[in-house]
Design an enzyme around this catalytic site. Structure first.
Site, mmCIF file in Angstrom:
data_model
loop_
_atom_site.group_PDB
_atom_site.id
_atom_site.type_symbol
_atom_site.label_atom_id
_atom_site.label_comp_id
_atom_site.label_asym_id
_atom_site.label_seq_id
_atom_site.Cartn_x
_atom_site.Cartn_y
_atom_site.Cartn_z
ATOM 1 N N TYR A 198 -11.278 -4.544 0.146
ATOM 2 C CA TYR A 198 -12.014 -5.114 1.275
ATOM 3 C C TYR A 198 -13.506 -4.808 1.119
ATOM 4 O O TYR A 198 -13.880 -3.719 0.662
ATOM 5 C CB TYR A 198 -11.519 -4.505 2.593
ATOM 6 C CG TYR A 198 -10.156 -5.030 3.008
ATOM 7 C CD1 TYR A 198 -10.031 -6.248 3.670
ATOM 8 C CD2 TYR A 198 -8.993 -4.313 2.734
ATOM 9 C CE1 TYR A 198 -8.793 -6.746 4.051
ATOM 10 C CE2 TYR A 198 -7.742 -4.799 3.110
ATOM 11 C CZ TYR A 198 -7.651 -6.023 3.769
ATOM 12 O OH TYR A 198 -6.423 -6.517 4.142
ATOM 13 N N GLU A 203 -4.588 -8.687 -0.972
ATOM 14 C CA GLU A 203 -5.418 -8.530 0.238
ATOM 15 C C GLU A 203 -6.868 -8.427 -0.192
ATOM 16 O O GLU A 203 -7.214 -7.583 -1.020
ATOM 17 C CB GLU A 203 -5.026 -7.274 1.034
ATOM 18 C CG GLU A 203 -3.722 -7.426 1.778
ATOM 19 C CD GLU A 203 -3.369 -6.238 2.674
ATOM 20 O OE1 GLU A 203 -4.299 -5.585 3.202
ATOM 21 O OE2 GLU A 203 -2.170 -5.971 2.822
ATOM 22 N N GLU A 228 0.845 -1.207 0.000
ATOM 23 C CA GLU A 228 0.000 0.000 0.000
ATOM 24 C C GLU A 228 0.874 1.250 0.000
ATOM 25 O O GLU A 228 0.785 2.100 0.893
ATOM 26 C CB GLU A 228 -1.006 -0.035 1.164
ATOM 27 C CG GLU A 228 -1.934 -1.243 1.050
ATOM 28 C CD GLU A 228 -3.182 -1.222 1.924
ATOM 29 O OE1 GLU A 228 -3.270 -0.390 2.840
ATOM 30 O OE2 GLU A 228 -4.080 -2.051 1.671
HETATM 31 O O1 AHR Z 1 -5.066 -6.420 6.567
HETATM 32 C C1 AHR Z 1 -5.022 -5.320 7.409
HETATM 33 C C2 AHR Z 1 -4.403 -4.110 6.741
HETATM 34 O O2 AHR Z 1 -5.203 -3.697 5.679
HETATM 35 C C3 AHR Z 1 -3.055 -4.307 6.100
HETATM 36 O O3 AHR Z 1 -2.018 -4.203 7.022
HETATM 37 C C4 AHR Z 1 -3.004 -3.213 5.113
HETATM 38 O O4 AHR Z 1 -2.193 -3.512 3.998
HETATM 39 C C5 AHR Z 1 -4.443 -2.990 4.726
HETATM 40 O O5 AHR Z 1 -4.797 -1.667 4.738
#
Ligand code: AHR
Length: 518
Positions: A267, A322, A199
């Site tokens: 996410y 992620e 990131e």
């Molecule tokens: O997975 C948790 C966090 O989410 C990670 O450390 C980061 O890369 C993302 O923002």
């Protein structure tokens, strides 16, 4: 029948019978003869960060622990459960933590390892007792390939170059390999996957992509390949969600010989300021989570289209390193530890997202669910010596039949899951044929209320038998707890009707099914 009657009958067929047949019907057409891409097993990868109880307490309990069975501190119960998933790759040590991590602090005699503050995750003390040797040995125990996420945000190119030498170069070839030998490991490990920062647009240094592209080139220059058996696979810190500019600039500015993949993080979060409970959620919250999760399809499609412009032969891949659902932490737990329960909602996220990755396997060659134990959408939760498998674990286990199988292209014409004035596609699917000739079809119905009837036509193949497994429950909010660890687990599914190359399946609300055809 006279002409008038005939016309009236045909009108009846057109207006009444056809809509009746198609109403409530999802149609899937699979082109078995058109298989050309392989679903890389690395799509089924995981992620372990020094965050909360992912490492300490989750994977590692310390080599002096007397109550929990372990090998050199690594929990054997967790390893045994993870082996059933066939974890192909594990990313470590972060996440945000990676860009604060200095690997030399985590090697050598444990007592002499310096401590640090974990500034991203609760300012807790990190004693570095779980470091490079512990992680790479654990990967060997698990049979997973390691993916090391290098510190580009606050490290140096020398530090990363040294890490490559320490882990992968042949014996006695540099002071780093001598250090490895002193630390009890004469031979190199196999470490093919390397992340250059995490990131970079945020916790990895708040860089603009134009600047990061230069930094990336500098770091990549000094990563030397020490193995004759494989090339280093370098993954650039990729975009967040719909940041297409990030992908465009990296594809333009990174020389082809300097990278193998671009990352992508997404996410499923309802609202970053109000994420909602992991277990006590309304149908509206469920719907919003699924809306966010299904965006993965759009993000992967659009980032891939940008990559296609620069790399039409698809030599570079997209690594979704992620992904997963993110909610409020469980009541009474440390807010920085990101410990959340896992319900049938998470099973829906997992199933639908993995279908997307499978179907885009020409470009998506790796993905890492966040995170493996005790953090975010974990597959395992631990409490002292106890362990539970989450619904997400079961989806990952059911889907592992797709690992390294030939993807069978399909089209889905689905009915909708409707809530108020909003609708989402109810059904998603993916299919593959494995090395033993078995065909697997995974189906997800995210509809919170309705079963969906699916007709599947498989062009170019005929089958004699179908078997299946289903993951479902009587409430979306259900989860496995330490008191009731097997509330949700896969069961045999006998509801698929097969006639040669046509299948009829009724998929219950919020359920995941994997069918096997012979
Ligand atoms: O997975 C948790 C966090 O989410 C990670 O450390 C980061 O890369 C993302 O923002």
């Amino acid at each position: 029948m006279n002409k008038k009657k005939f016309m009236r009958f045909n009108f009846f067929k057109l207006v009444v019978l056809i809509p009746l047949c198609t109403f409530g019907q999802t149609r899937i057409t699979i082109d078995a003869a058109k298989a050309k891409d392989t679903i890389s097993k690395h799509i089924y990868g995981h992620f372990a960060e020094h965050l909360g109880h992912c490492i300490y307490g989750g994977l590692y309990v310390g080599d002096t622990n007397k109550t929990i069975p372990h090998k050199d501190g690594v929990r054997l119960d967790v390893i045994e459960a993870l082996k059933k998933l066939k974890v192909p790759v594990l990313r470590w040590p972060g996440g945000c933590f990676a860009d604060t991590y200095h690997w030399k602090d985590g090697v050598g005699t444990k007592k002499q390892r310096p401590s640090m503050l974990n500034i991203w995750w609760g300012n807790v003390k990190e004693d570095n007792s779980f470091g490079t040797n512990e992680f790479l040995n654990m990967c060997e125990l698990l049979g997973a390939e390691p993916y090391l996420s290098g510190n580009v945000g606050s490290g140096t190119p020398q530090e990363l170059a040294d890490w490559v030498k320490y882990t992968t170069h042949p014996n006695s070839s540099s002071p780093m390999t001598d250090l490895r030998e002193t630390n009890g490991r004469p031979n190199p490990w196999k470490v093919q996957f390397w992340g250059l920062g995490n990131e970079a647009w945020g916790c990895g240094g708040n860089m603009k992509v134009e600047y990061y592209a230069n930094v990336y080139r500098q770091y990549a220059t000094f990563m030397s390949n020490g193995s004759r058996d494989y090339q280093l696979y370098r993954i650039a810190s990729g975009a967040s969600g719909d940041d297409y500019h990030w992908t465009e600039v990296l594809m333009k500015e990174l020389p082809a010989g300097m990278f193998d993949a671009l990352g992508l993080h997404h996410y499923a979060v309802i609202d970053w300021n109000n994420k909602g409970s992991a277990t006590a959620f309304t149908e509206q919250q469920y719907f919003t989570t699924m809306k966010r999760a299904l965006q993965m399809e759009e993000f992967v499609t659009k980032h891939s289209a940008i990559m296609d412009k620069y790399d039409p032969q698809k030599k570079k891949s997209l690594a979704v390193d992620e992904w997963g659902g993110w909610y409020d932490v469980e009541p009474g737990t440390n807010g920085a530890f990101l410990y959340q329960q896992n319900t049938m909602r998470d099973a829906m996220i997992a199933g639908a997202t993995l279908n997307t990755f499978n179907n885009h396997c020409d470009r998506v060659k790796m993905a890492n669910l966040a995170q493996i134990v005790n953090v975010l959408q974990a597959v395992i939760l631990t409490k002292e010596e106890k362990l539970i498998l989450t619904p997400t674990y079961h989806v990952m286990e059911m889907y592992n039949v797709h690992q390294d199988a030939a993807m069978l292209p399909l089209t889905v014409t689905t009915t909708n899951y409707q809530l108020g004035n909003e609708k989402l596609p109810a059904v998603s699917a993916s299919a593959s044929k494995d090395k033993n000739g078995l065909t697997h079809i995974s189906l997800v119905n995210i509809d919170a209320n309705k079963a969906h009837d699916i007709t599947i036509t498989i062009n170019g193949a005929g089958y004699k038998t179908v078997t299946g497994r289903i993951l479902t429950s009587d409430k979306l909010q259900n989860y496995n707890s330490f008191e009731n660890p097997d509330k949700i687990k896969p069961a045999n599914f006998t509801g698929a009707g097969l006639s040669s190359s046509t299948l009829r399946v009724k998929v219950p609300p919020f359920s995941v099914i994997v069918l096997e055809l012979k």
